[in-house]
Scaffold this motif. Sequence first.
Motif, mmCIF file in Angstrom:
data_model
loop_
_atom_site.group_PDB
_atom_site.id
_atom_site.type_symbol
_atom_site.label_atom_id
_atom_site.label_comp_id
_atom_site.label_asym_id
_atom_site.label_seq_id
_atom_site.Cartn_x
_atom_site.Cartn_y
_atom_site.Cartn_z
ATOM 1 N N GLU A 1 0.805 -1.207 0.000
ATOM 2 C CA GLU A 1 0.000 0.000 0.000
ATOM 3 C C GLU A 1 0.850 1.274 0.000
ATOM 4 O O GLU A 1 0.354 2.348 0.252
ATOM 5 N N GLU B 1 3.548 3.735 -2.052
ATOM 6 C CA GLU B 1 4.195 4.155 -3.293
ATOM 7 C C GLU B 1 5.368 5.053 -2.902
ATOM 8 O O GLU B 1 5.273 5.790 -1.928
ATOM 9 N N THR C 1 8.006 8.053 -4.091
ATOM 10 C CA THR C 1 8.433 9.021 -5.092
ATOM 11 C C THR C 1 9.267 10.112 -4.442
ATOM 12 O O THR C 1 8.822 10.787 -3.527
ATOM 13 N N GLY C 2 10.484 10.201 -4.884
ATOM 14 C CA GLY C 2 11.381 11.229 -4.354
ATOM 15 C C GLY C 2 12.011 10.835 -3.034
ATOM 16 O O GLY C 2 11.836 9.720 -2.556
ATOM 17 N N GLU C 3 12.725 11.805 -2.483
ATOM 18 C CA GLU C 3 13.516 11.516 -1.287
ATOM 19 C C GLU C 3 12.662 11.457 -0.035
ATOM 20 O O GLU C 3 11.643 12.123 0.068
ATOM 21 N N TYR C 4 13.129 10.624 0.889
ATOM 22 C CA TYR C 4 12.473 10.557 2.200
ATOM 23 C C TYR C 4 13.501 10.094 3.219
ATOM 24 O O TYR C 4 14.629 9.734 2.872
ATOM 25 N N ASN C 5 13.123 10.125 4.461
ATOM 26 C CA ASN C 5 13.942 9.493 5.493
ATOM 27 C C ASN C 5 13.027 8.733 6.448
ATOM 28 O O ASN C 5 11.818 8.683 6.230
ATOM 29 N N ASN D 1 12.757 18.461 2.335
ATOM 30 C CA ASN D 1 11.907 17.440 1.719
ATOM 31 C C ASN D 1 10.437 17.628 2.078
ATOM 32 O O ASN D 1 9.550 17.414 1.246
ATOM 33 N N ALA E 1 8.203 6.487 7.393
ATOM 34 C CA ALA E 1 9.012 7.377 6.559
ATOM 35 C C ALA E 1 8.417 8.782 6.575
ATOM 36 O O ALA E 1 7.221 8.977 6.769
ATOM 37 N N ILE E 2 9.272 9.748 6.370
ATOM 38 C CA ILE E 2 8.860 11.150 6.313
ATOM 39 C C ILE E 2 9.451 11.768 5.049
ATOM 40 O O ILE E 2 10.638 11.579 4.807
ATOM 41 N N PRO E 3 8.701 12.509 4.255
ATOM 42 C CA PRO E 3 7.264 12.746 4.382
ATOM 43 C C PRO E 3 6.428 11.575 3.854
ATOM 44 O O PRO E 3 6.846 10.873 2.952
ATOM 45 N N LYS F 1 -0.860 5.109 0.523
ATOM 46 C CA LYS F 1 0.268 5.862 1.080
ATOM 47 C C LYS F 1 1.310 6.138 0.002
ATOM 48 O O LYS F 1 1.608 5.261 -0.810
ATOM 49 N N ILE F 2 1.826 7.334 0.037
ATOM 50 C CA ILE F 2 2.944 7.666 -0.837
ATOM 51 C C ILE F 2 4.030 8.276 0.036
ATOM 52 O O ILE F 2 3.758 9.189 0.818
ATOM 53 N N ILE F 3 5.233 7.750 -0.081
ATOM 54 C CA ILE F 3 6.312 8.354 0.703
ATOM 55 C C ILE F 3 7.277 9.068 -0.228
ATOM 56 O O ILE F 3 7.363 8.757 -1.414
ATOM 57 N N GLY F 4 7.971 10.048 0.314
ATOM 58 C CA GLY F 4 8.933 10.810 -0.477
ATOM 59 C C GLY F 4 8.445 12.234 -0.685
ATOM 60 O O GLY F 4 7.364 12.619 -0.232
ATOM 61 N N ASN F 5 9.244 13.023 -1.403
ATOM 62 C CA ASN F 5 8.918 14.448 -1.560
ATOM 63 C C ASN F 5 7.968 14.715 -2.735
ATOM 64 O O ASN F 5 7.779 15.849 -3.134
ATOM 65 N N LEU F 6 7.375 13.651 -3.254
ATOM 66 C CA LEU F 6 6.346 13.745 -4.295
ATOM 67 C C LEU F 6 6.852 14.443 -5.567
ATOM 68 O O LEU F 6 6.111 15.159 -6.232
ATOM 69 N N ALA F 7 8.125 14.234 -5.875
ATOM 70 C CA ALA F 7 8.749 14.925 -7.004
ATOM 71 C C ALA F 7 8.222 14.415 -8.341
ATOM 72 O O ALA F 7 8.160 15.157 -9.320
ATOM 73 N N ASP F 8 7.805 13.178 -8.380
ATOM 74 C CA ASP F 8 7.397 12.579 -9.650
ATOM 75 C C ASP F 8 5.866 12.607 -9.763
ATOM 76 O O ASP F 8 5.170 11.804 -9.142
ATOM 77 N N ARG G 1 3.916 9.374 -10.702
ATOM 78 C CA ARG G 1 3.812 8.345 -9.660
ATOM 79 C C ARG G 1 2.856 8.768 -8.549
ATOM 80 O O ARG G 1 2.199 7.918 -7.945
ATOM 81 N N VAL G 2 2.813 10.042 -8.289
ATOM 82 C CA VAL G 2 1.866 10.513 -7.286
ATOM 83 C C VAL G 2 0.443 10.231 -7.763
ATOM 84 O O VAL G 2 -0.399 9.743 -7.006
ATOM 85 N N GLY H 1 -0.199 6.671 -7.391
ATOM 86 C CA GLY H 1 -0.353 6.351 -5.962
ATOM 87 C C GLY H 1 -1.695 6.804 -5.410
ATOM 88 O O GLY H 1 -2.275 6.135 -4.550
#
Lengths: 498, 126
Positions: A110, A112, A114-118, B49, B90-92, B104-111, B114-115, B118
């Motif tokens: 569940e 997805e 996209t882009g950087e995360y931590n 981010n 994970a954040i964000p 859920k989508i993780i990351g800075n949503l740059a793409d 894919r968002v 998602g």
Amino acid sequence: MNENLRPSNTSNILEKSLTGIVGLDEITYGGLPKGRVSLVCGQAGSGKSILSMEFLVNGIKLKDEAGLYISFEEKEEDIKKNMYSFGWNVDQLIEDNKLLLEYFKIDKSEIEETGEYNLEGLFLRLESAINLINAKRIVIDTIENLFSGFNNEAILRSEIRRLFAWLKEKNMTAIVTGEQGTNQLSLTRNGIEEYVSDCVIHINRTFSEQLSIRRIKIIKYRGSTHGPNEYPFIINENGISVLPITSVQLEYEVSTEMITTGIPKLDNMLGGKGFYKGSAVLISGSSGIGKSTFASTFANSNCERGERVLYLGFEESKDQLIRNLKTINIDLKKHLISGQLMIQMIRPTLIGMEEHLSRIYKLVSDYIPHVVILDPISTFNSISLKRDTQSMLTRLLDFLKSKKITSIFTYFQKGDESYENTSMDISSLIDTWILLKNIEYNGERTRSLYIIKSRGMAHSNQSREFVIGKKGIELIIDVDNRIKIKAKNIYEKKRFKK
Amino acid sequence: MKKKDLKSEKDDIEKNNNEEDNEKDNEEDNEEDKDTYLLKLYVAGKTPNCLKAFANLQEICKKHLGDQYKIEVIDLLENPKLAKGDQIIAIPTLVRKLPTPIKKIIGNLADEERVLVGLDIKKSIH
């Protein structure tokens, strides 16, 4: 180590945190490194989670250190259930704010990316959980689940590195578990062992003769010496027990008190008084020669003197033993009723050596006997490798001696086996060794008895004939006596028939 | 939306094209009626981010959802306990609370692509 070489300032020495796990504190010389991260790795089902849970529960019990258990695999309820099965009062610990179980769910399906995360969310949650109960110990089980939850391995690796540093900074005594994959070259599936610098413990489970054997090994322990070997351990209803071999020390007090064998003439052969209290006695001989009878005679005489006897049988059933001994006028039943005697029959093939050992430890610790009889120990050869048997018996003997318990072992000798080979190499640990032998001569089989050795006492070098009659075992010192006894037996038989 | 998909799978291949057209129309109607996207963006302070993720999200929503969306930003530094409910690691992390199911989508949503995947928005734009 030379005492002078030790640092004089003790604060420099690595502080350790007791695990409270039987044996593990011994092989780590005091527990896990305090305020640092230890990795416990092994295959699925090897016992990582149980070890970790016990570490937390004991931390609360022994040190009053609150513990936090993070699982990436199981829900809180399931973790609880697992812990109940070891008799730990989980609910109470949770209610007292001493234990906190948390399930961190990671479901890749569940999510997805996209882009950087931590993984700041993980850190924040850990921090708030730690603060909630003021945790000193933490378990993360298993950290490698993160690898299956997220795609970006580069981020993951740097975050795991950050996590370990963070835990150390928080001064948490931590266990992180890692799963070993099919690739035996690395300790964990994703190679997280390279991030852990302080303590790495590996546990594995193998099967030998269909019996499961678990072993634990300390791979590294920075700043500390540790037991160098692989140690067998078991998981039973009390949790984990590592049973290290301690016999190298040979540091038990010895007794000068003597106890009778229950056969006066045998006492005479053994310097007049019998066995030393707390010594180990081996009775070996071929089938049907009377090994159990000897052991039971000894048991009986101890019971009559008010000592407690634990009889562990591996061949006969309890009732059979009692019935058989009744025919030679030994009444074990009354001792059973009075509580002087405990008879435990165990099928040796059902459980592994370590399990046997731990059960015997437990029986002895609960019952606190003066005498323990194992009848016969040769059965163990049929279920295990000679090396394992030897190691188990060594440790058992060691344990009994340290508790000043007199032990009698019987050993079934095969027809073609010379007595020198009998001992499964434990003869060096045995204090008194009695050999029973059949001698065929002149159309008659004669039972005879030798004392092969008996430490610390003048003992007879002669072989003695013995008979097992209605009055039990009788040694025949001279021929006249023998004829008398035989005549008496025949007379009694005849009288019985009438 | 999901129900429609299942329905179309059951339909004959010949009808498929028409069906998709219809679906698109229906979808737009529905959105106007009730299908508001409820989106929660979990951040931890104003890190680059997190700021990026918020900016990207606003842009994508404006472009594809009109005014049929609501964004709630949750700063876990202020309230870390809120991380547990949505199992945030994970954040964000962006969580689509509505329409169900949760995504859920993780990351800075740059793409952007894919968002959209998602959030399951892409299909309606197809």
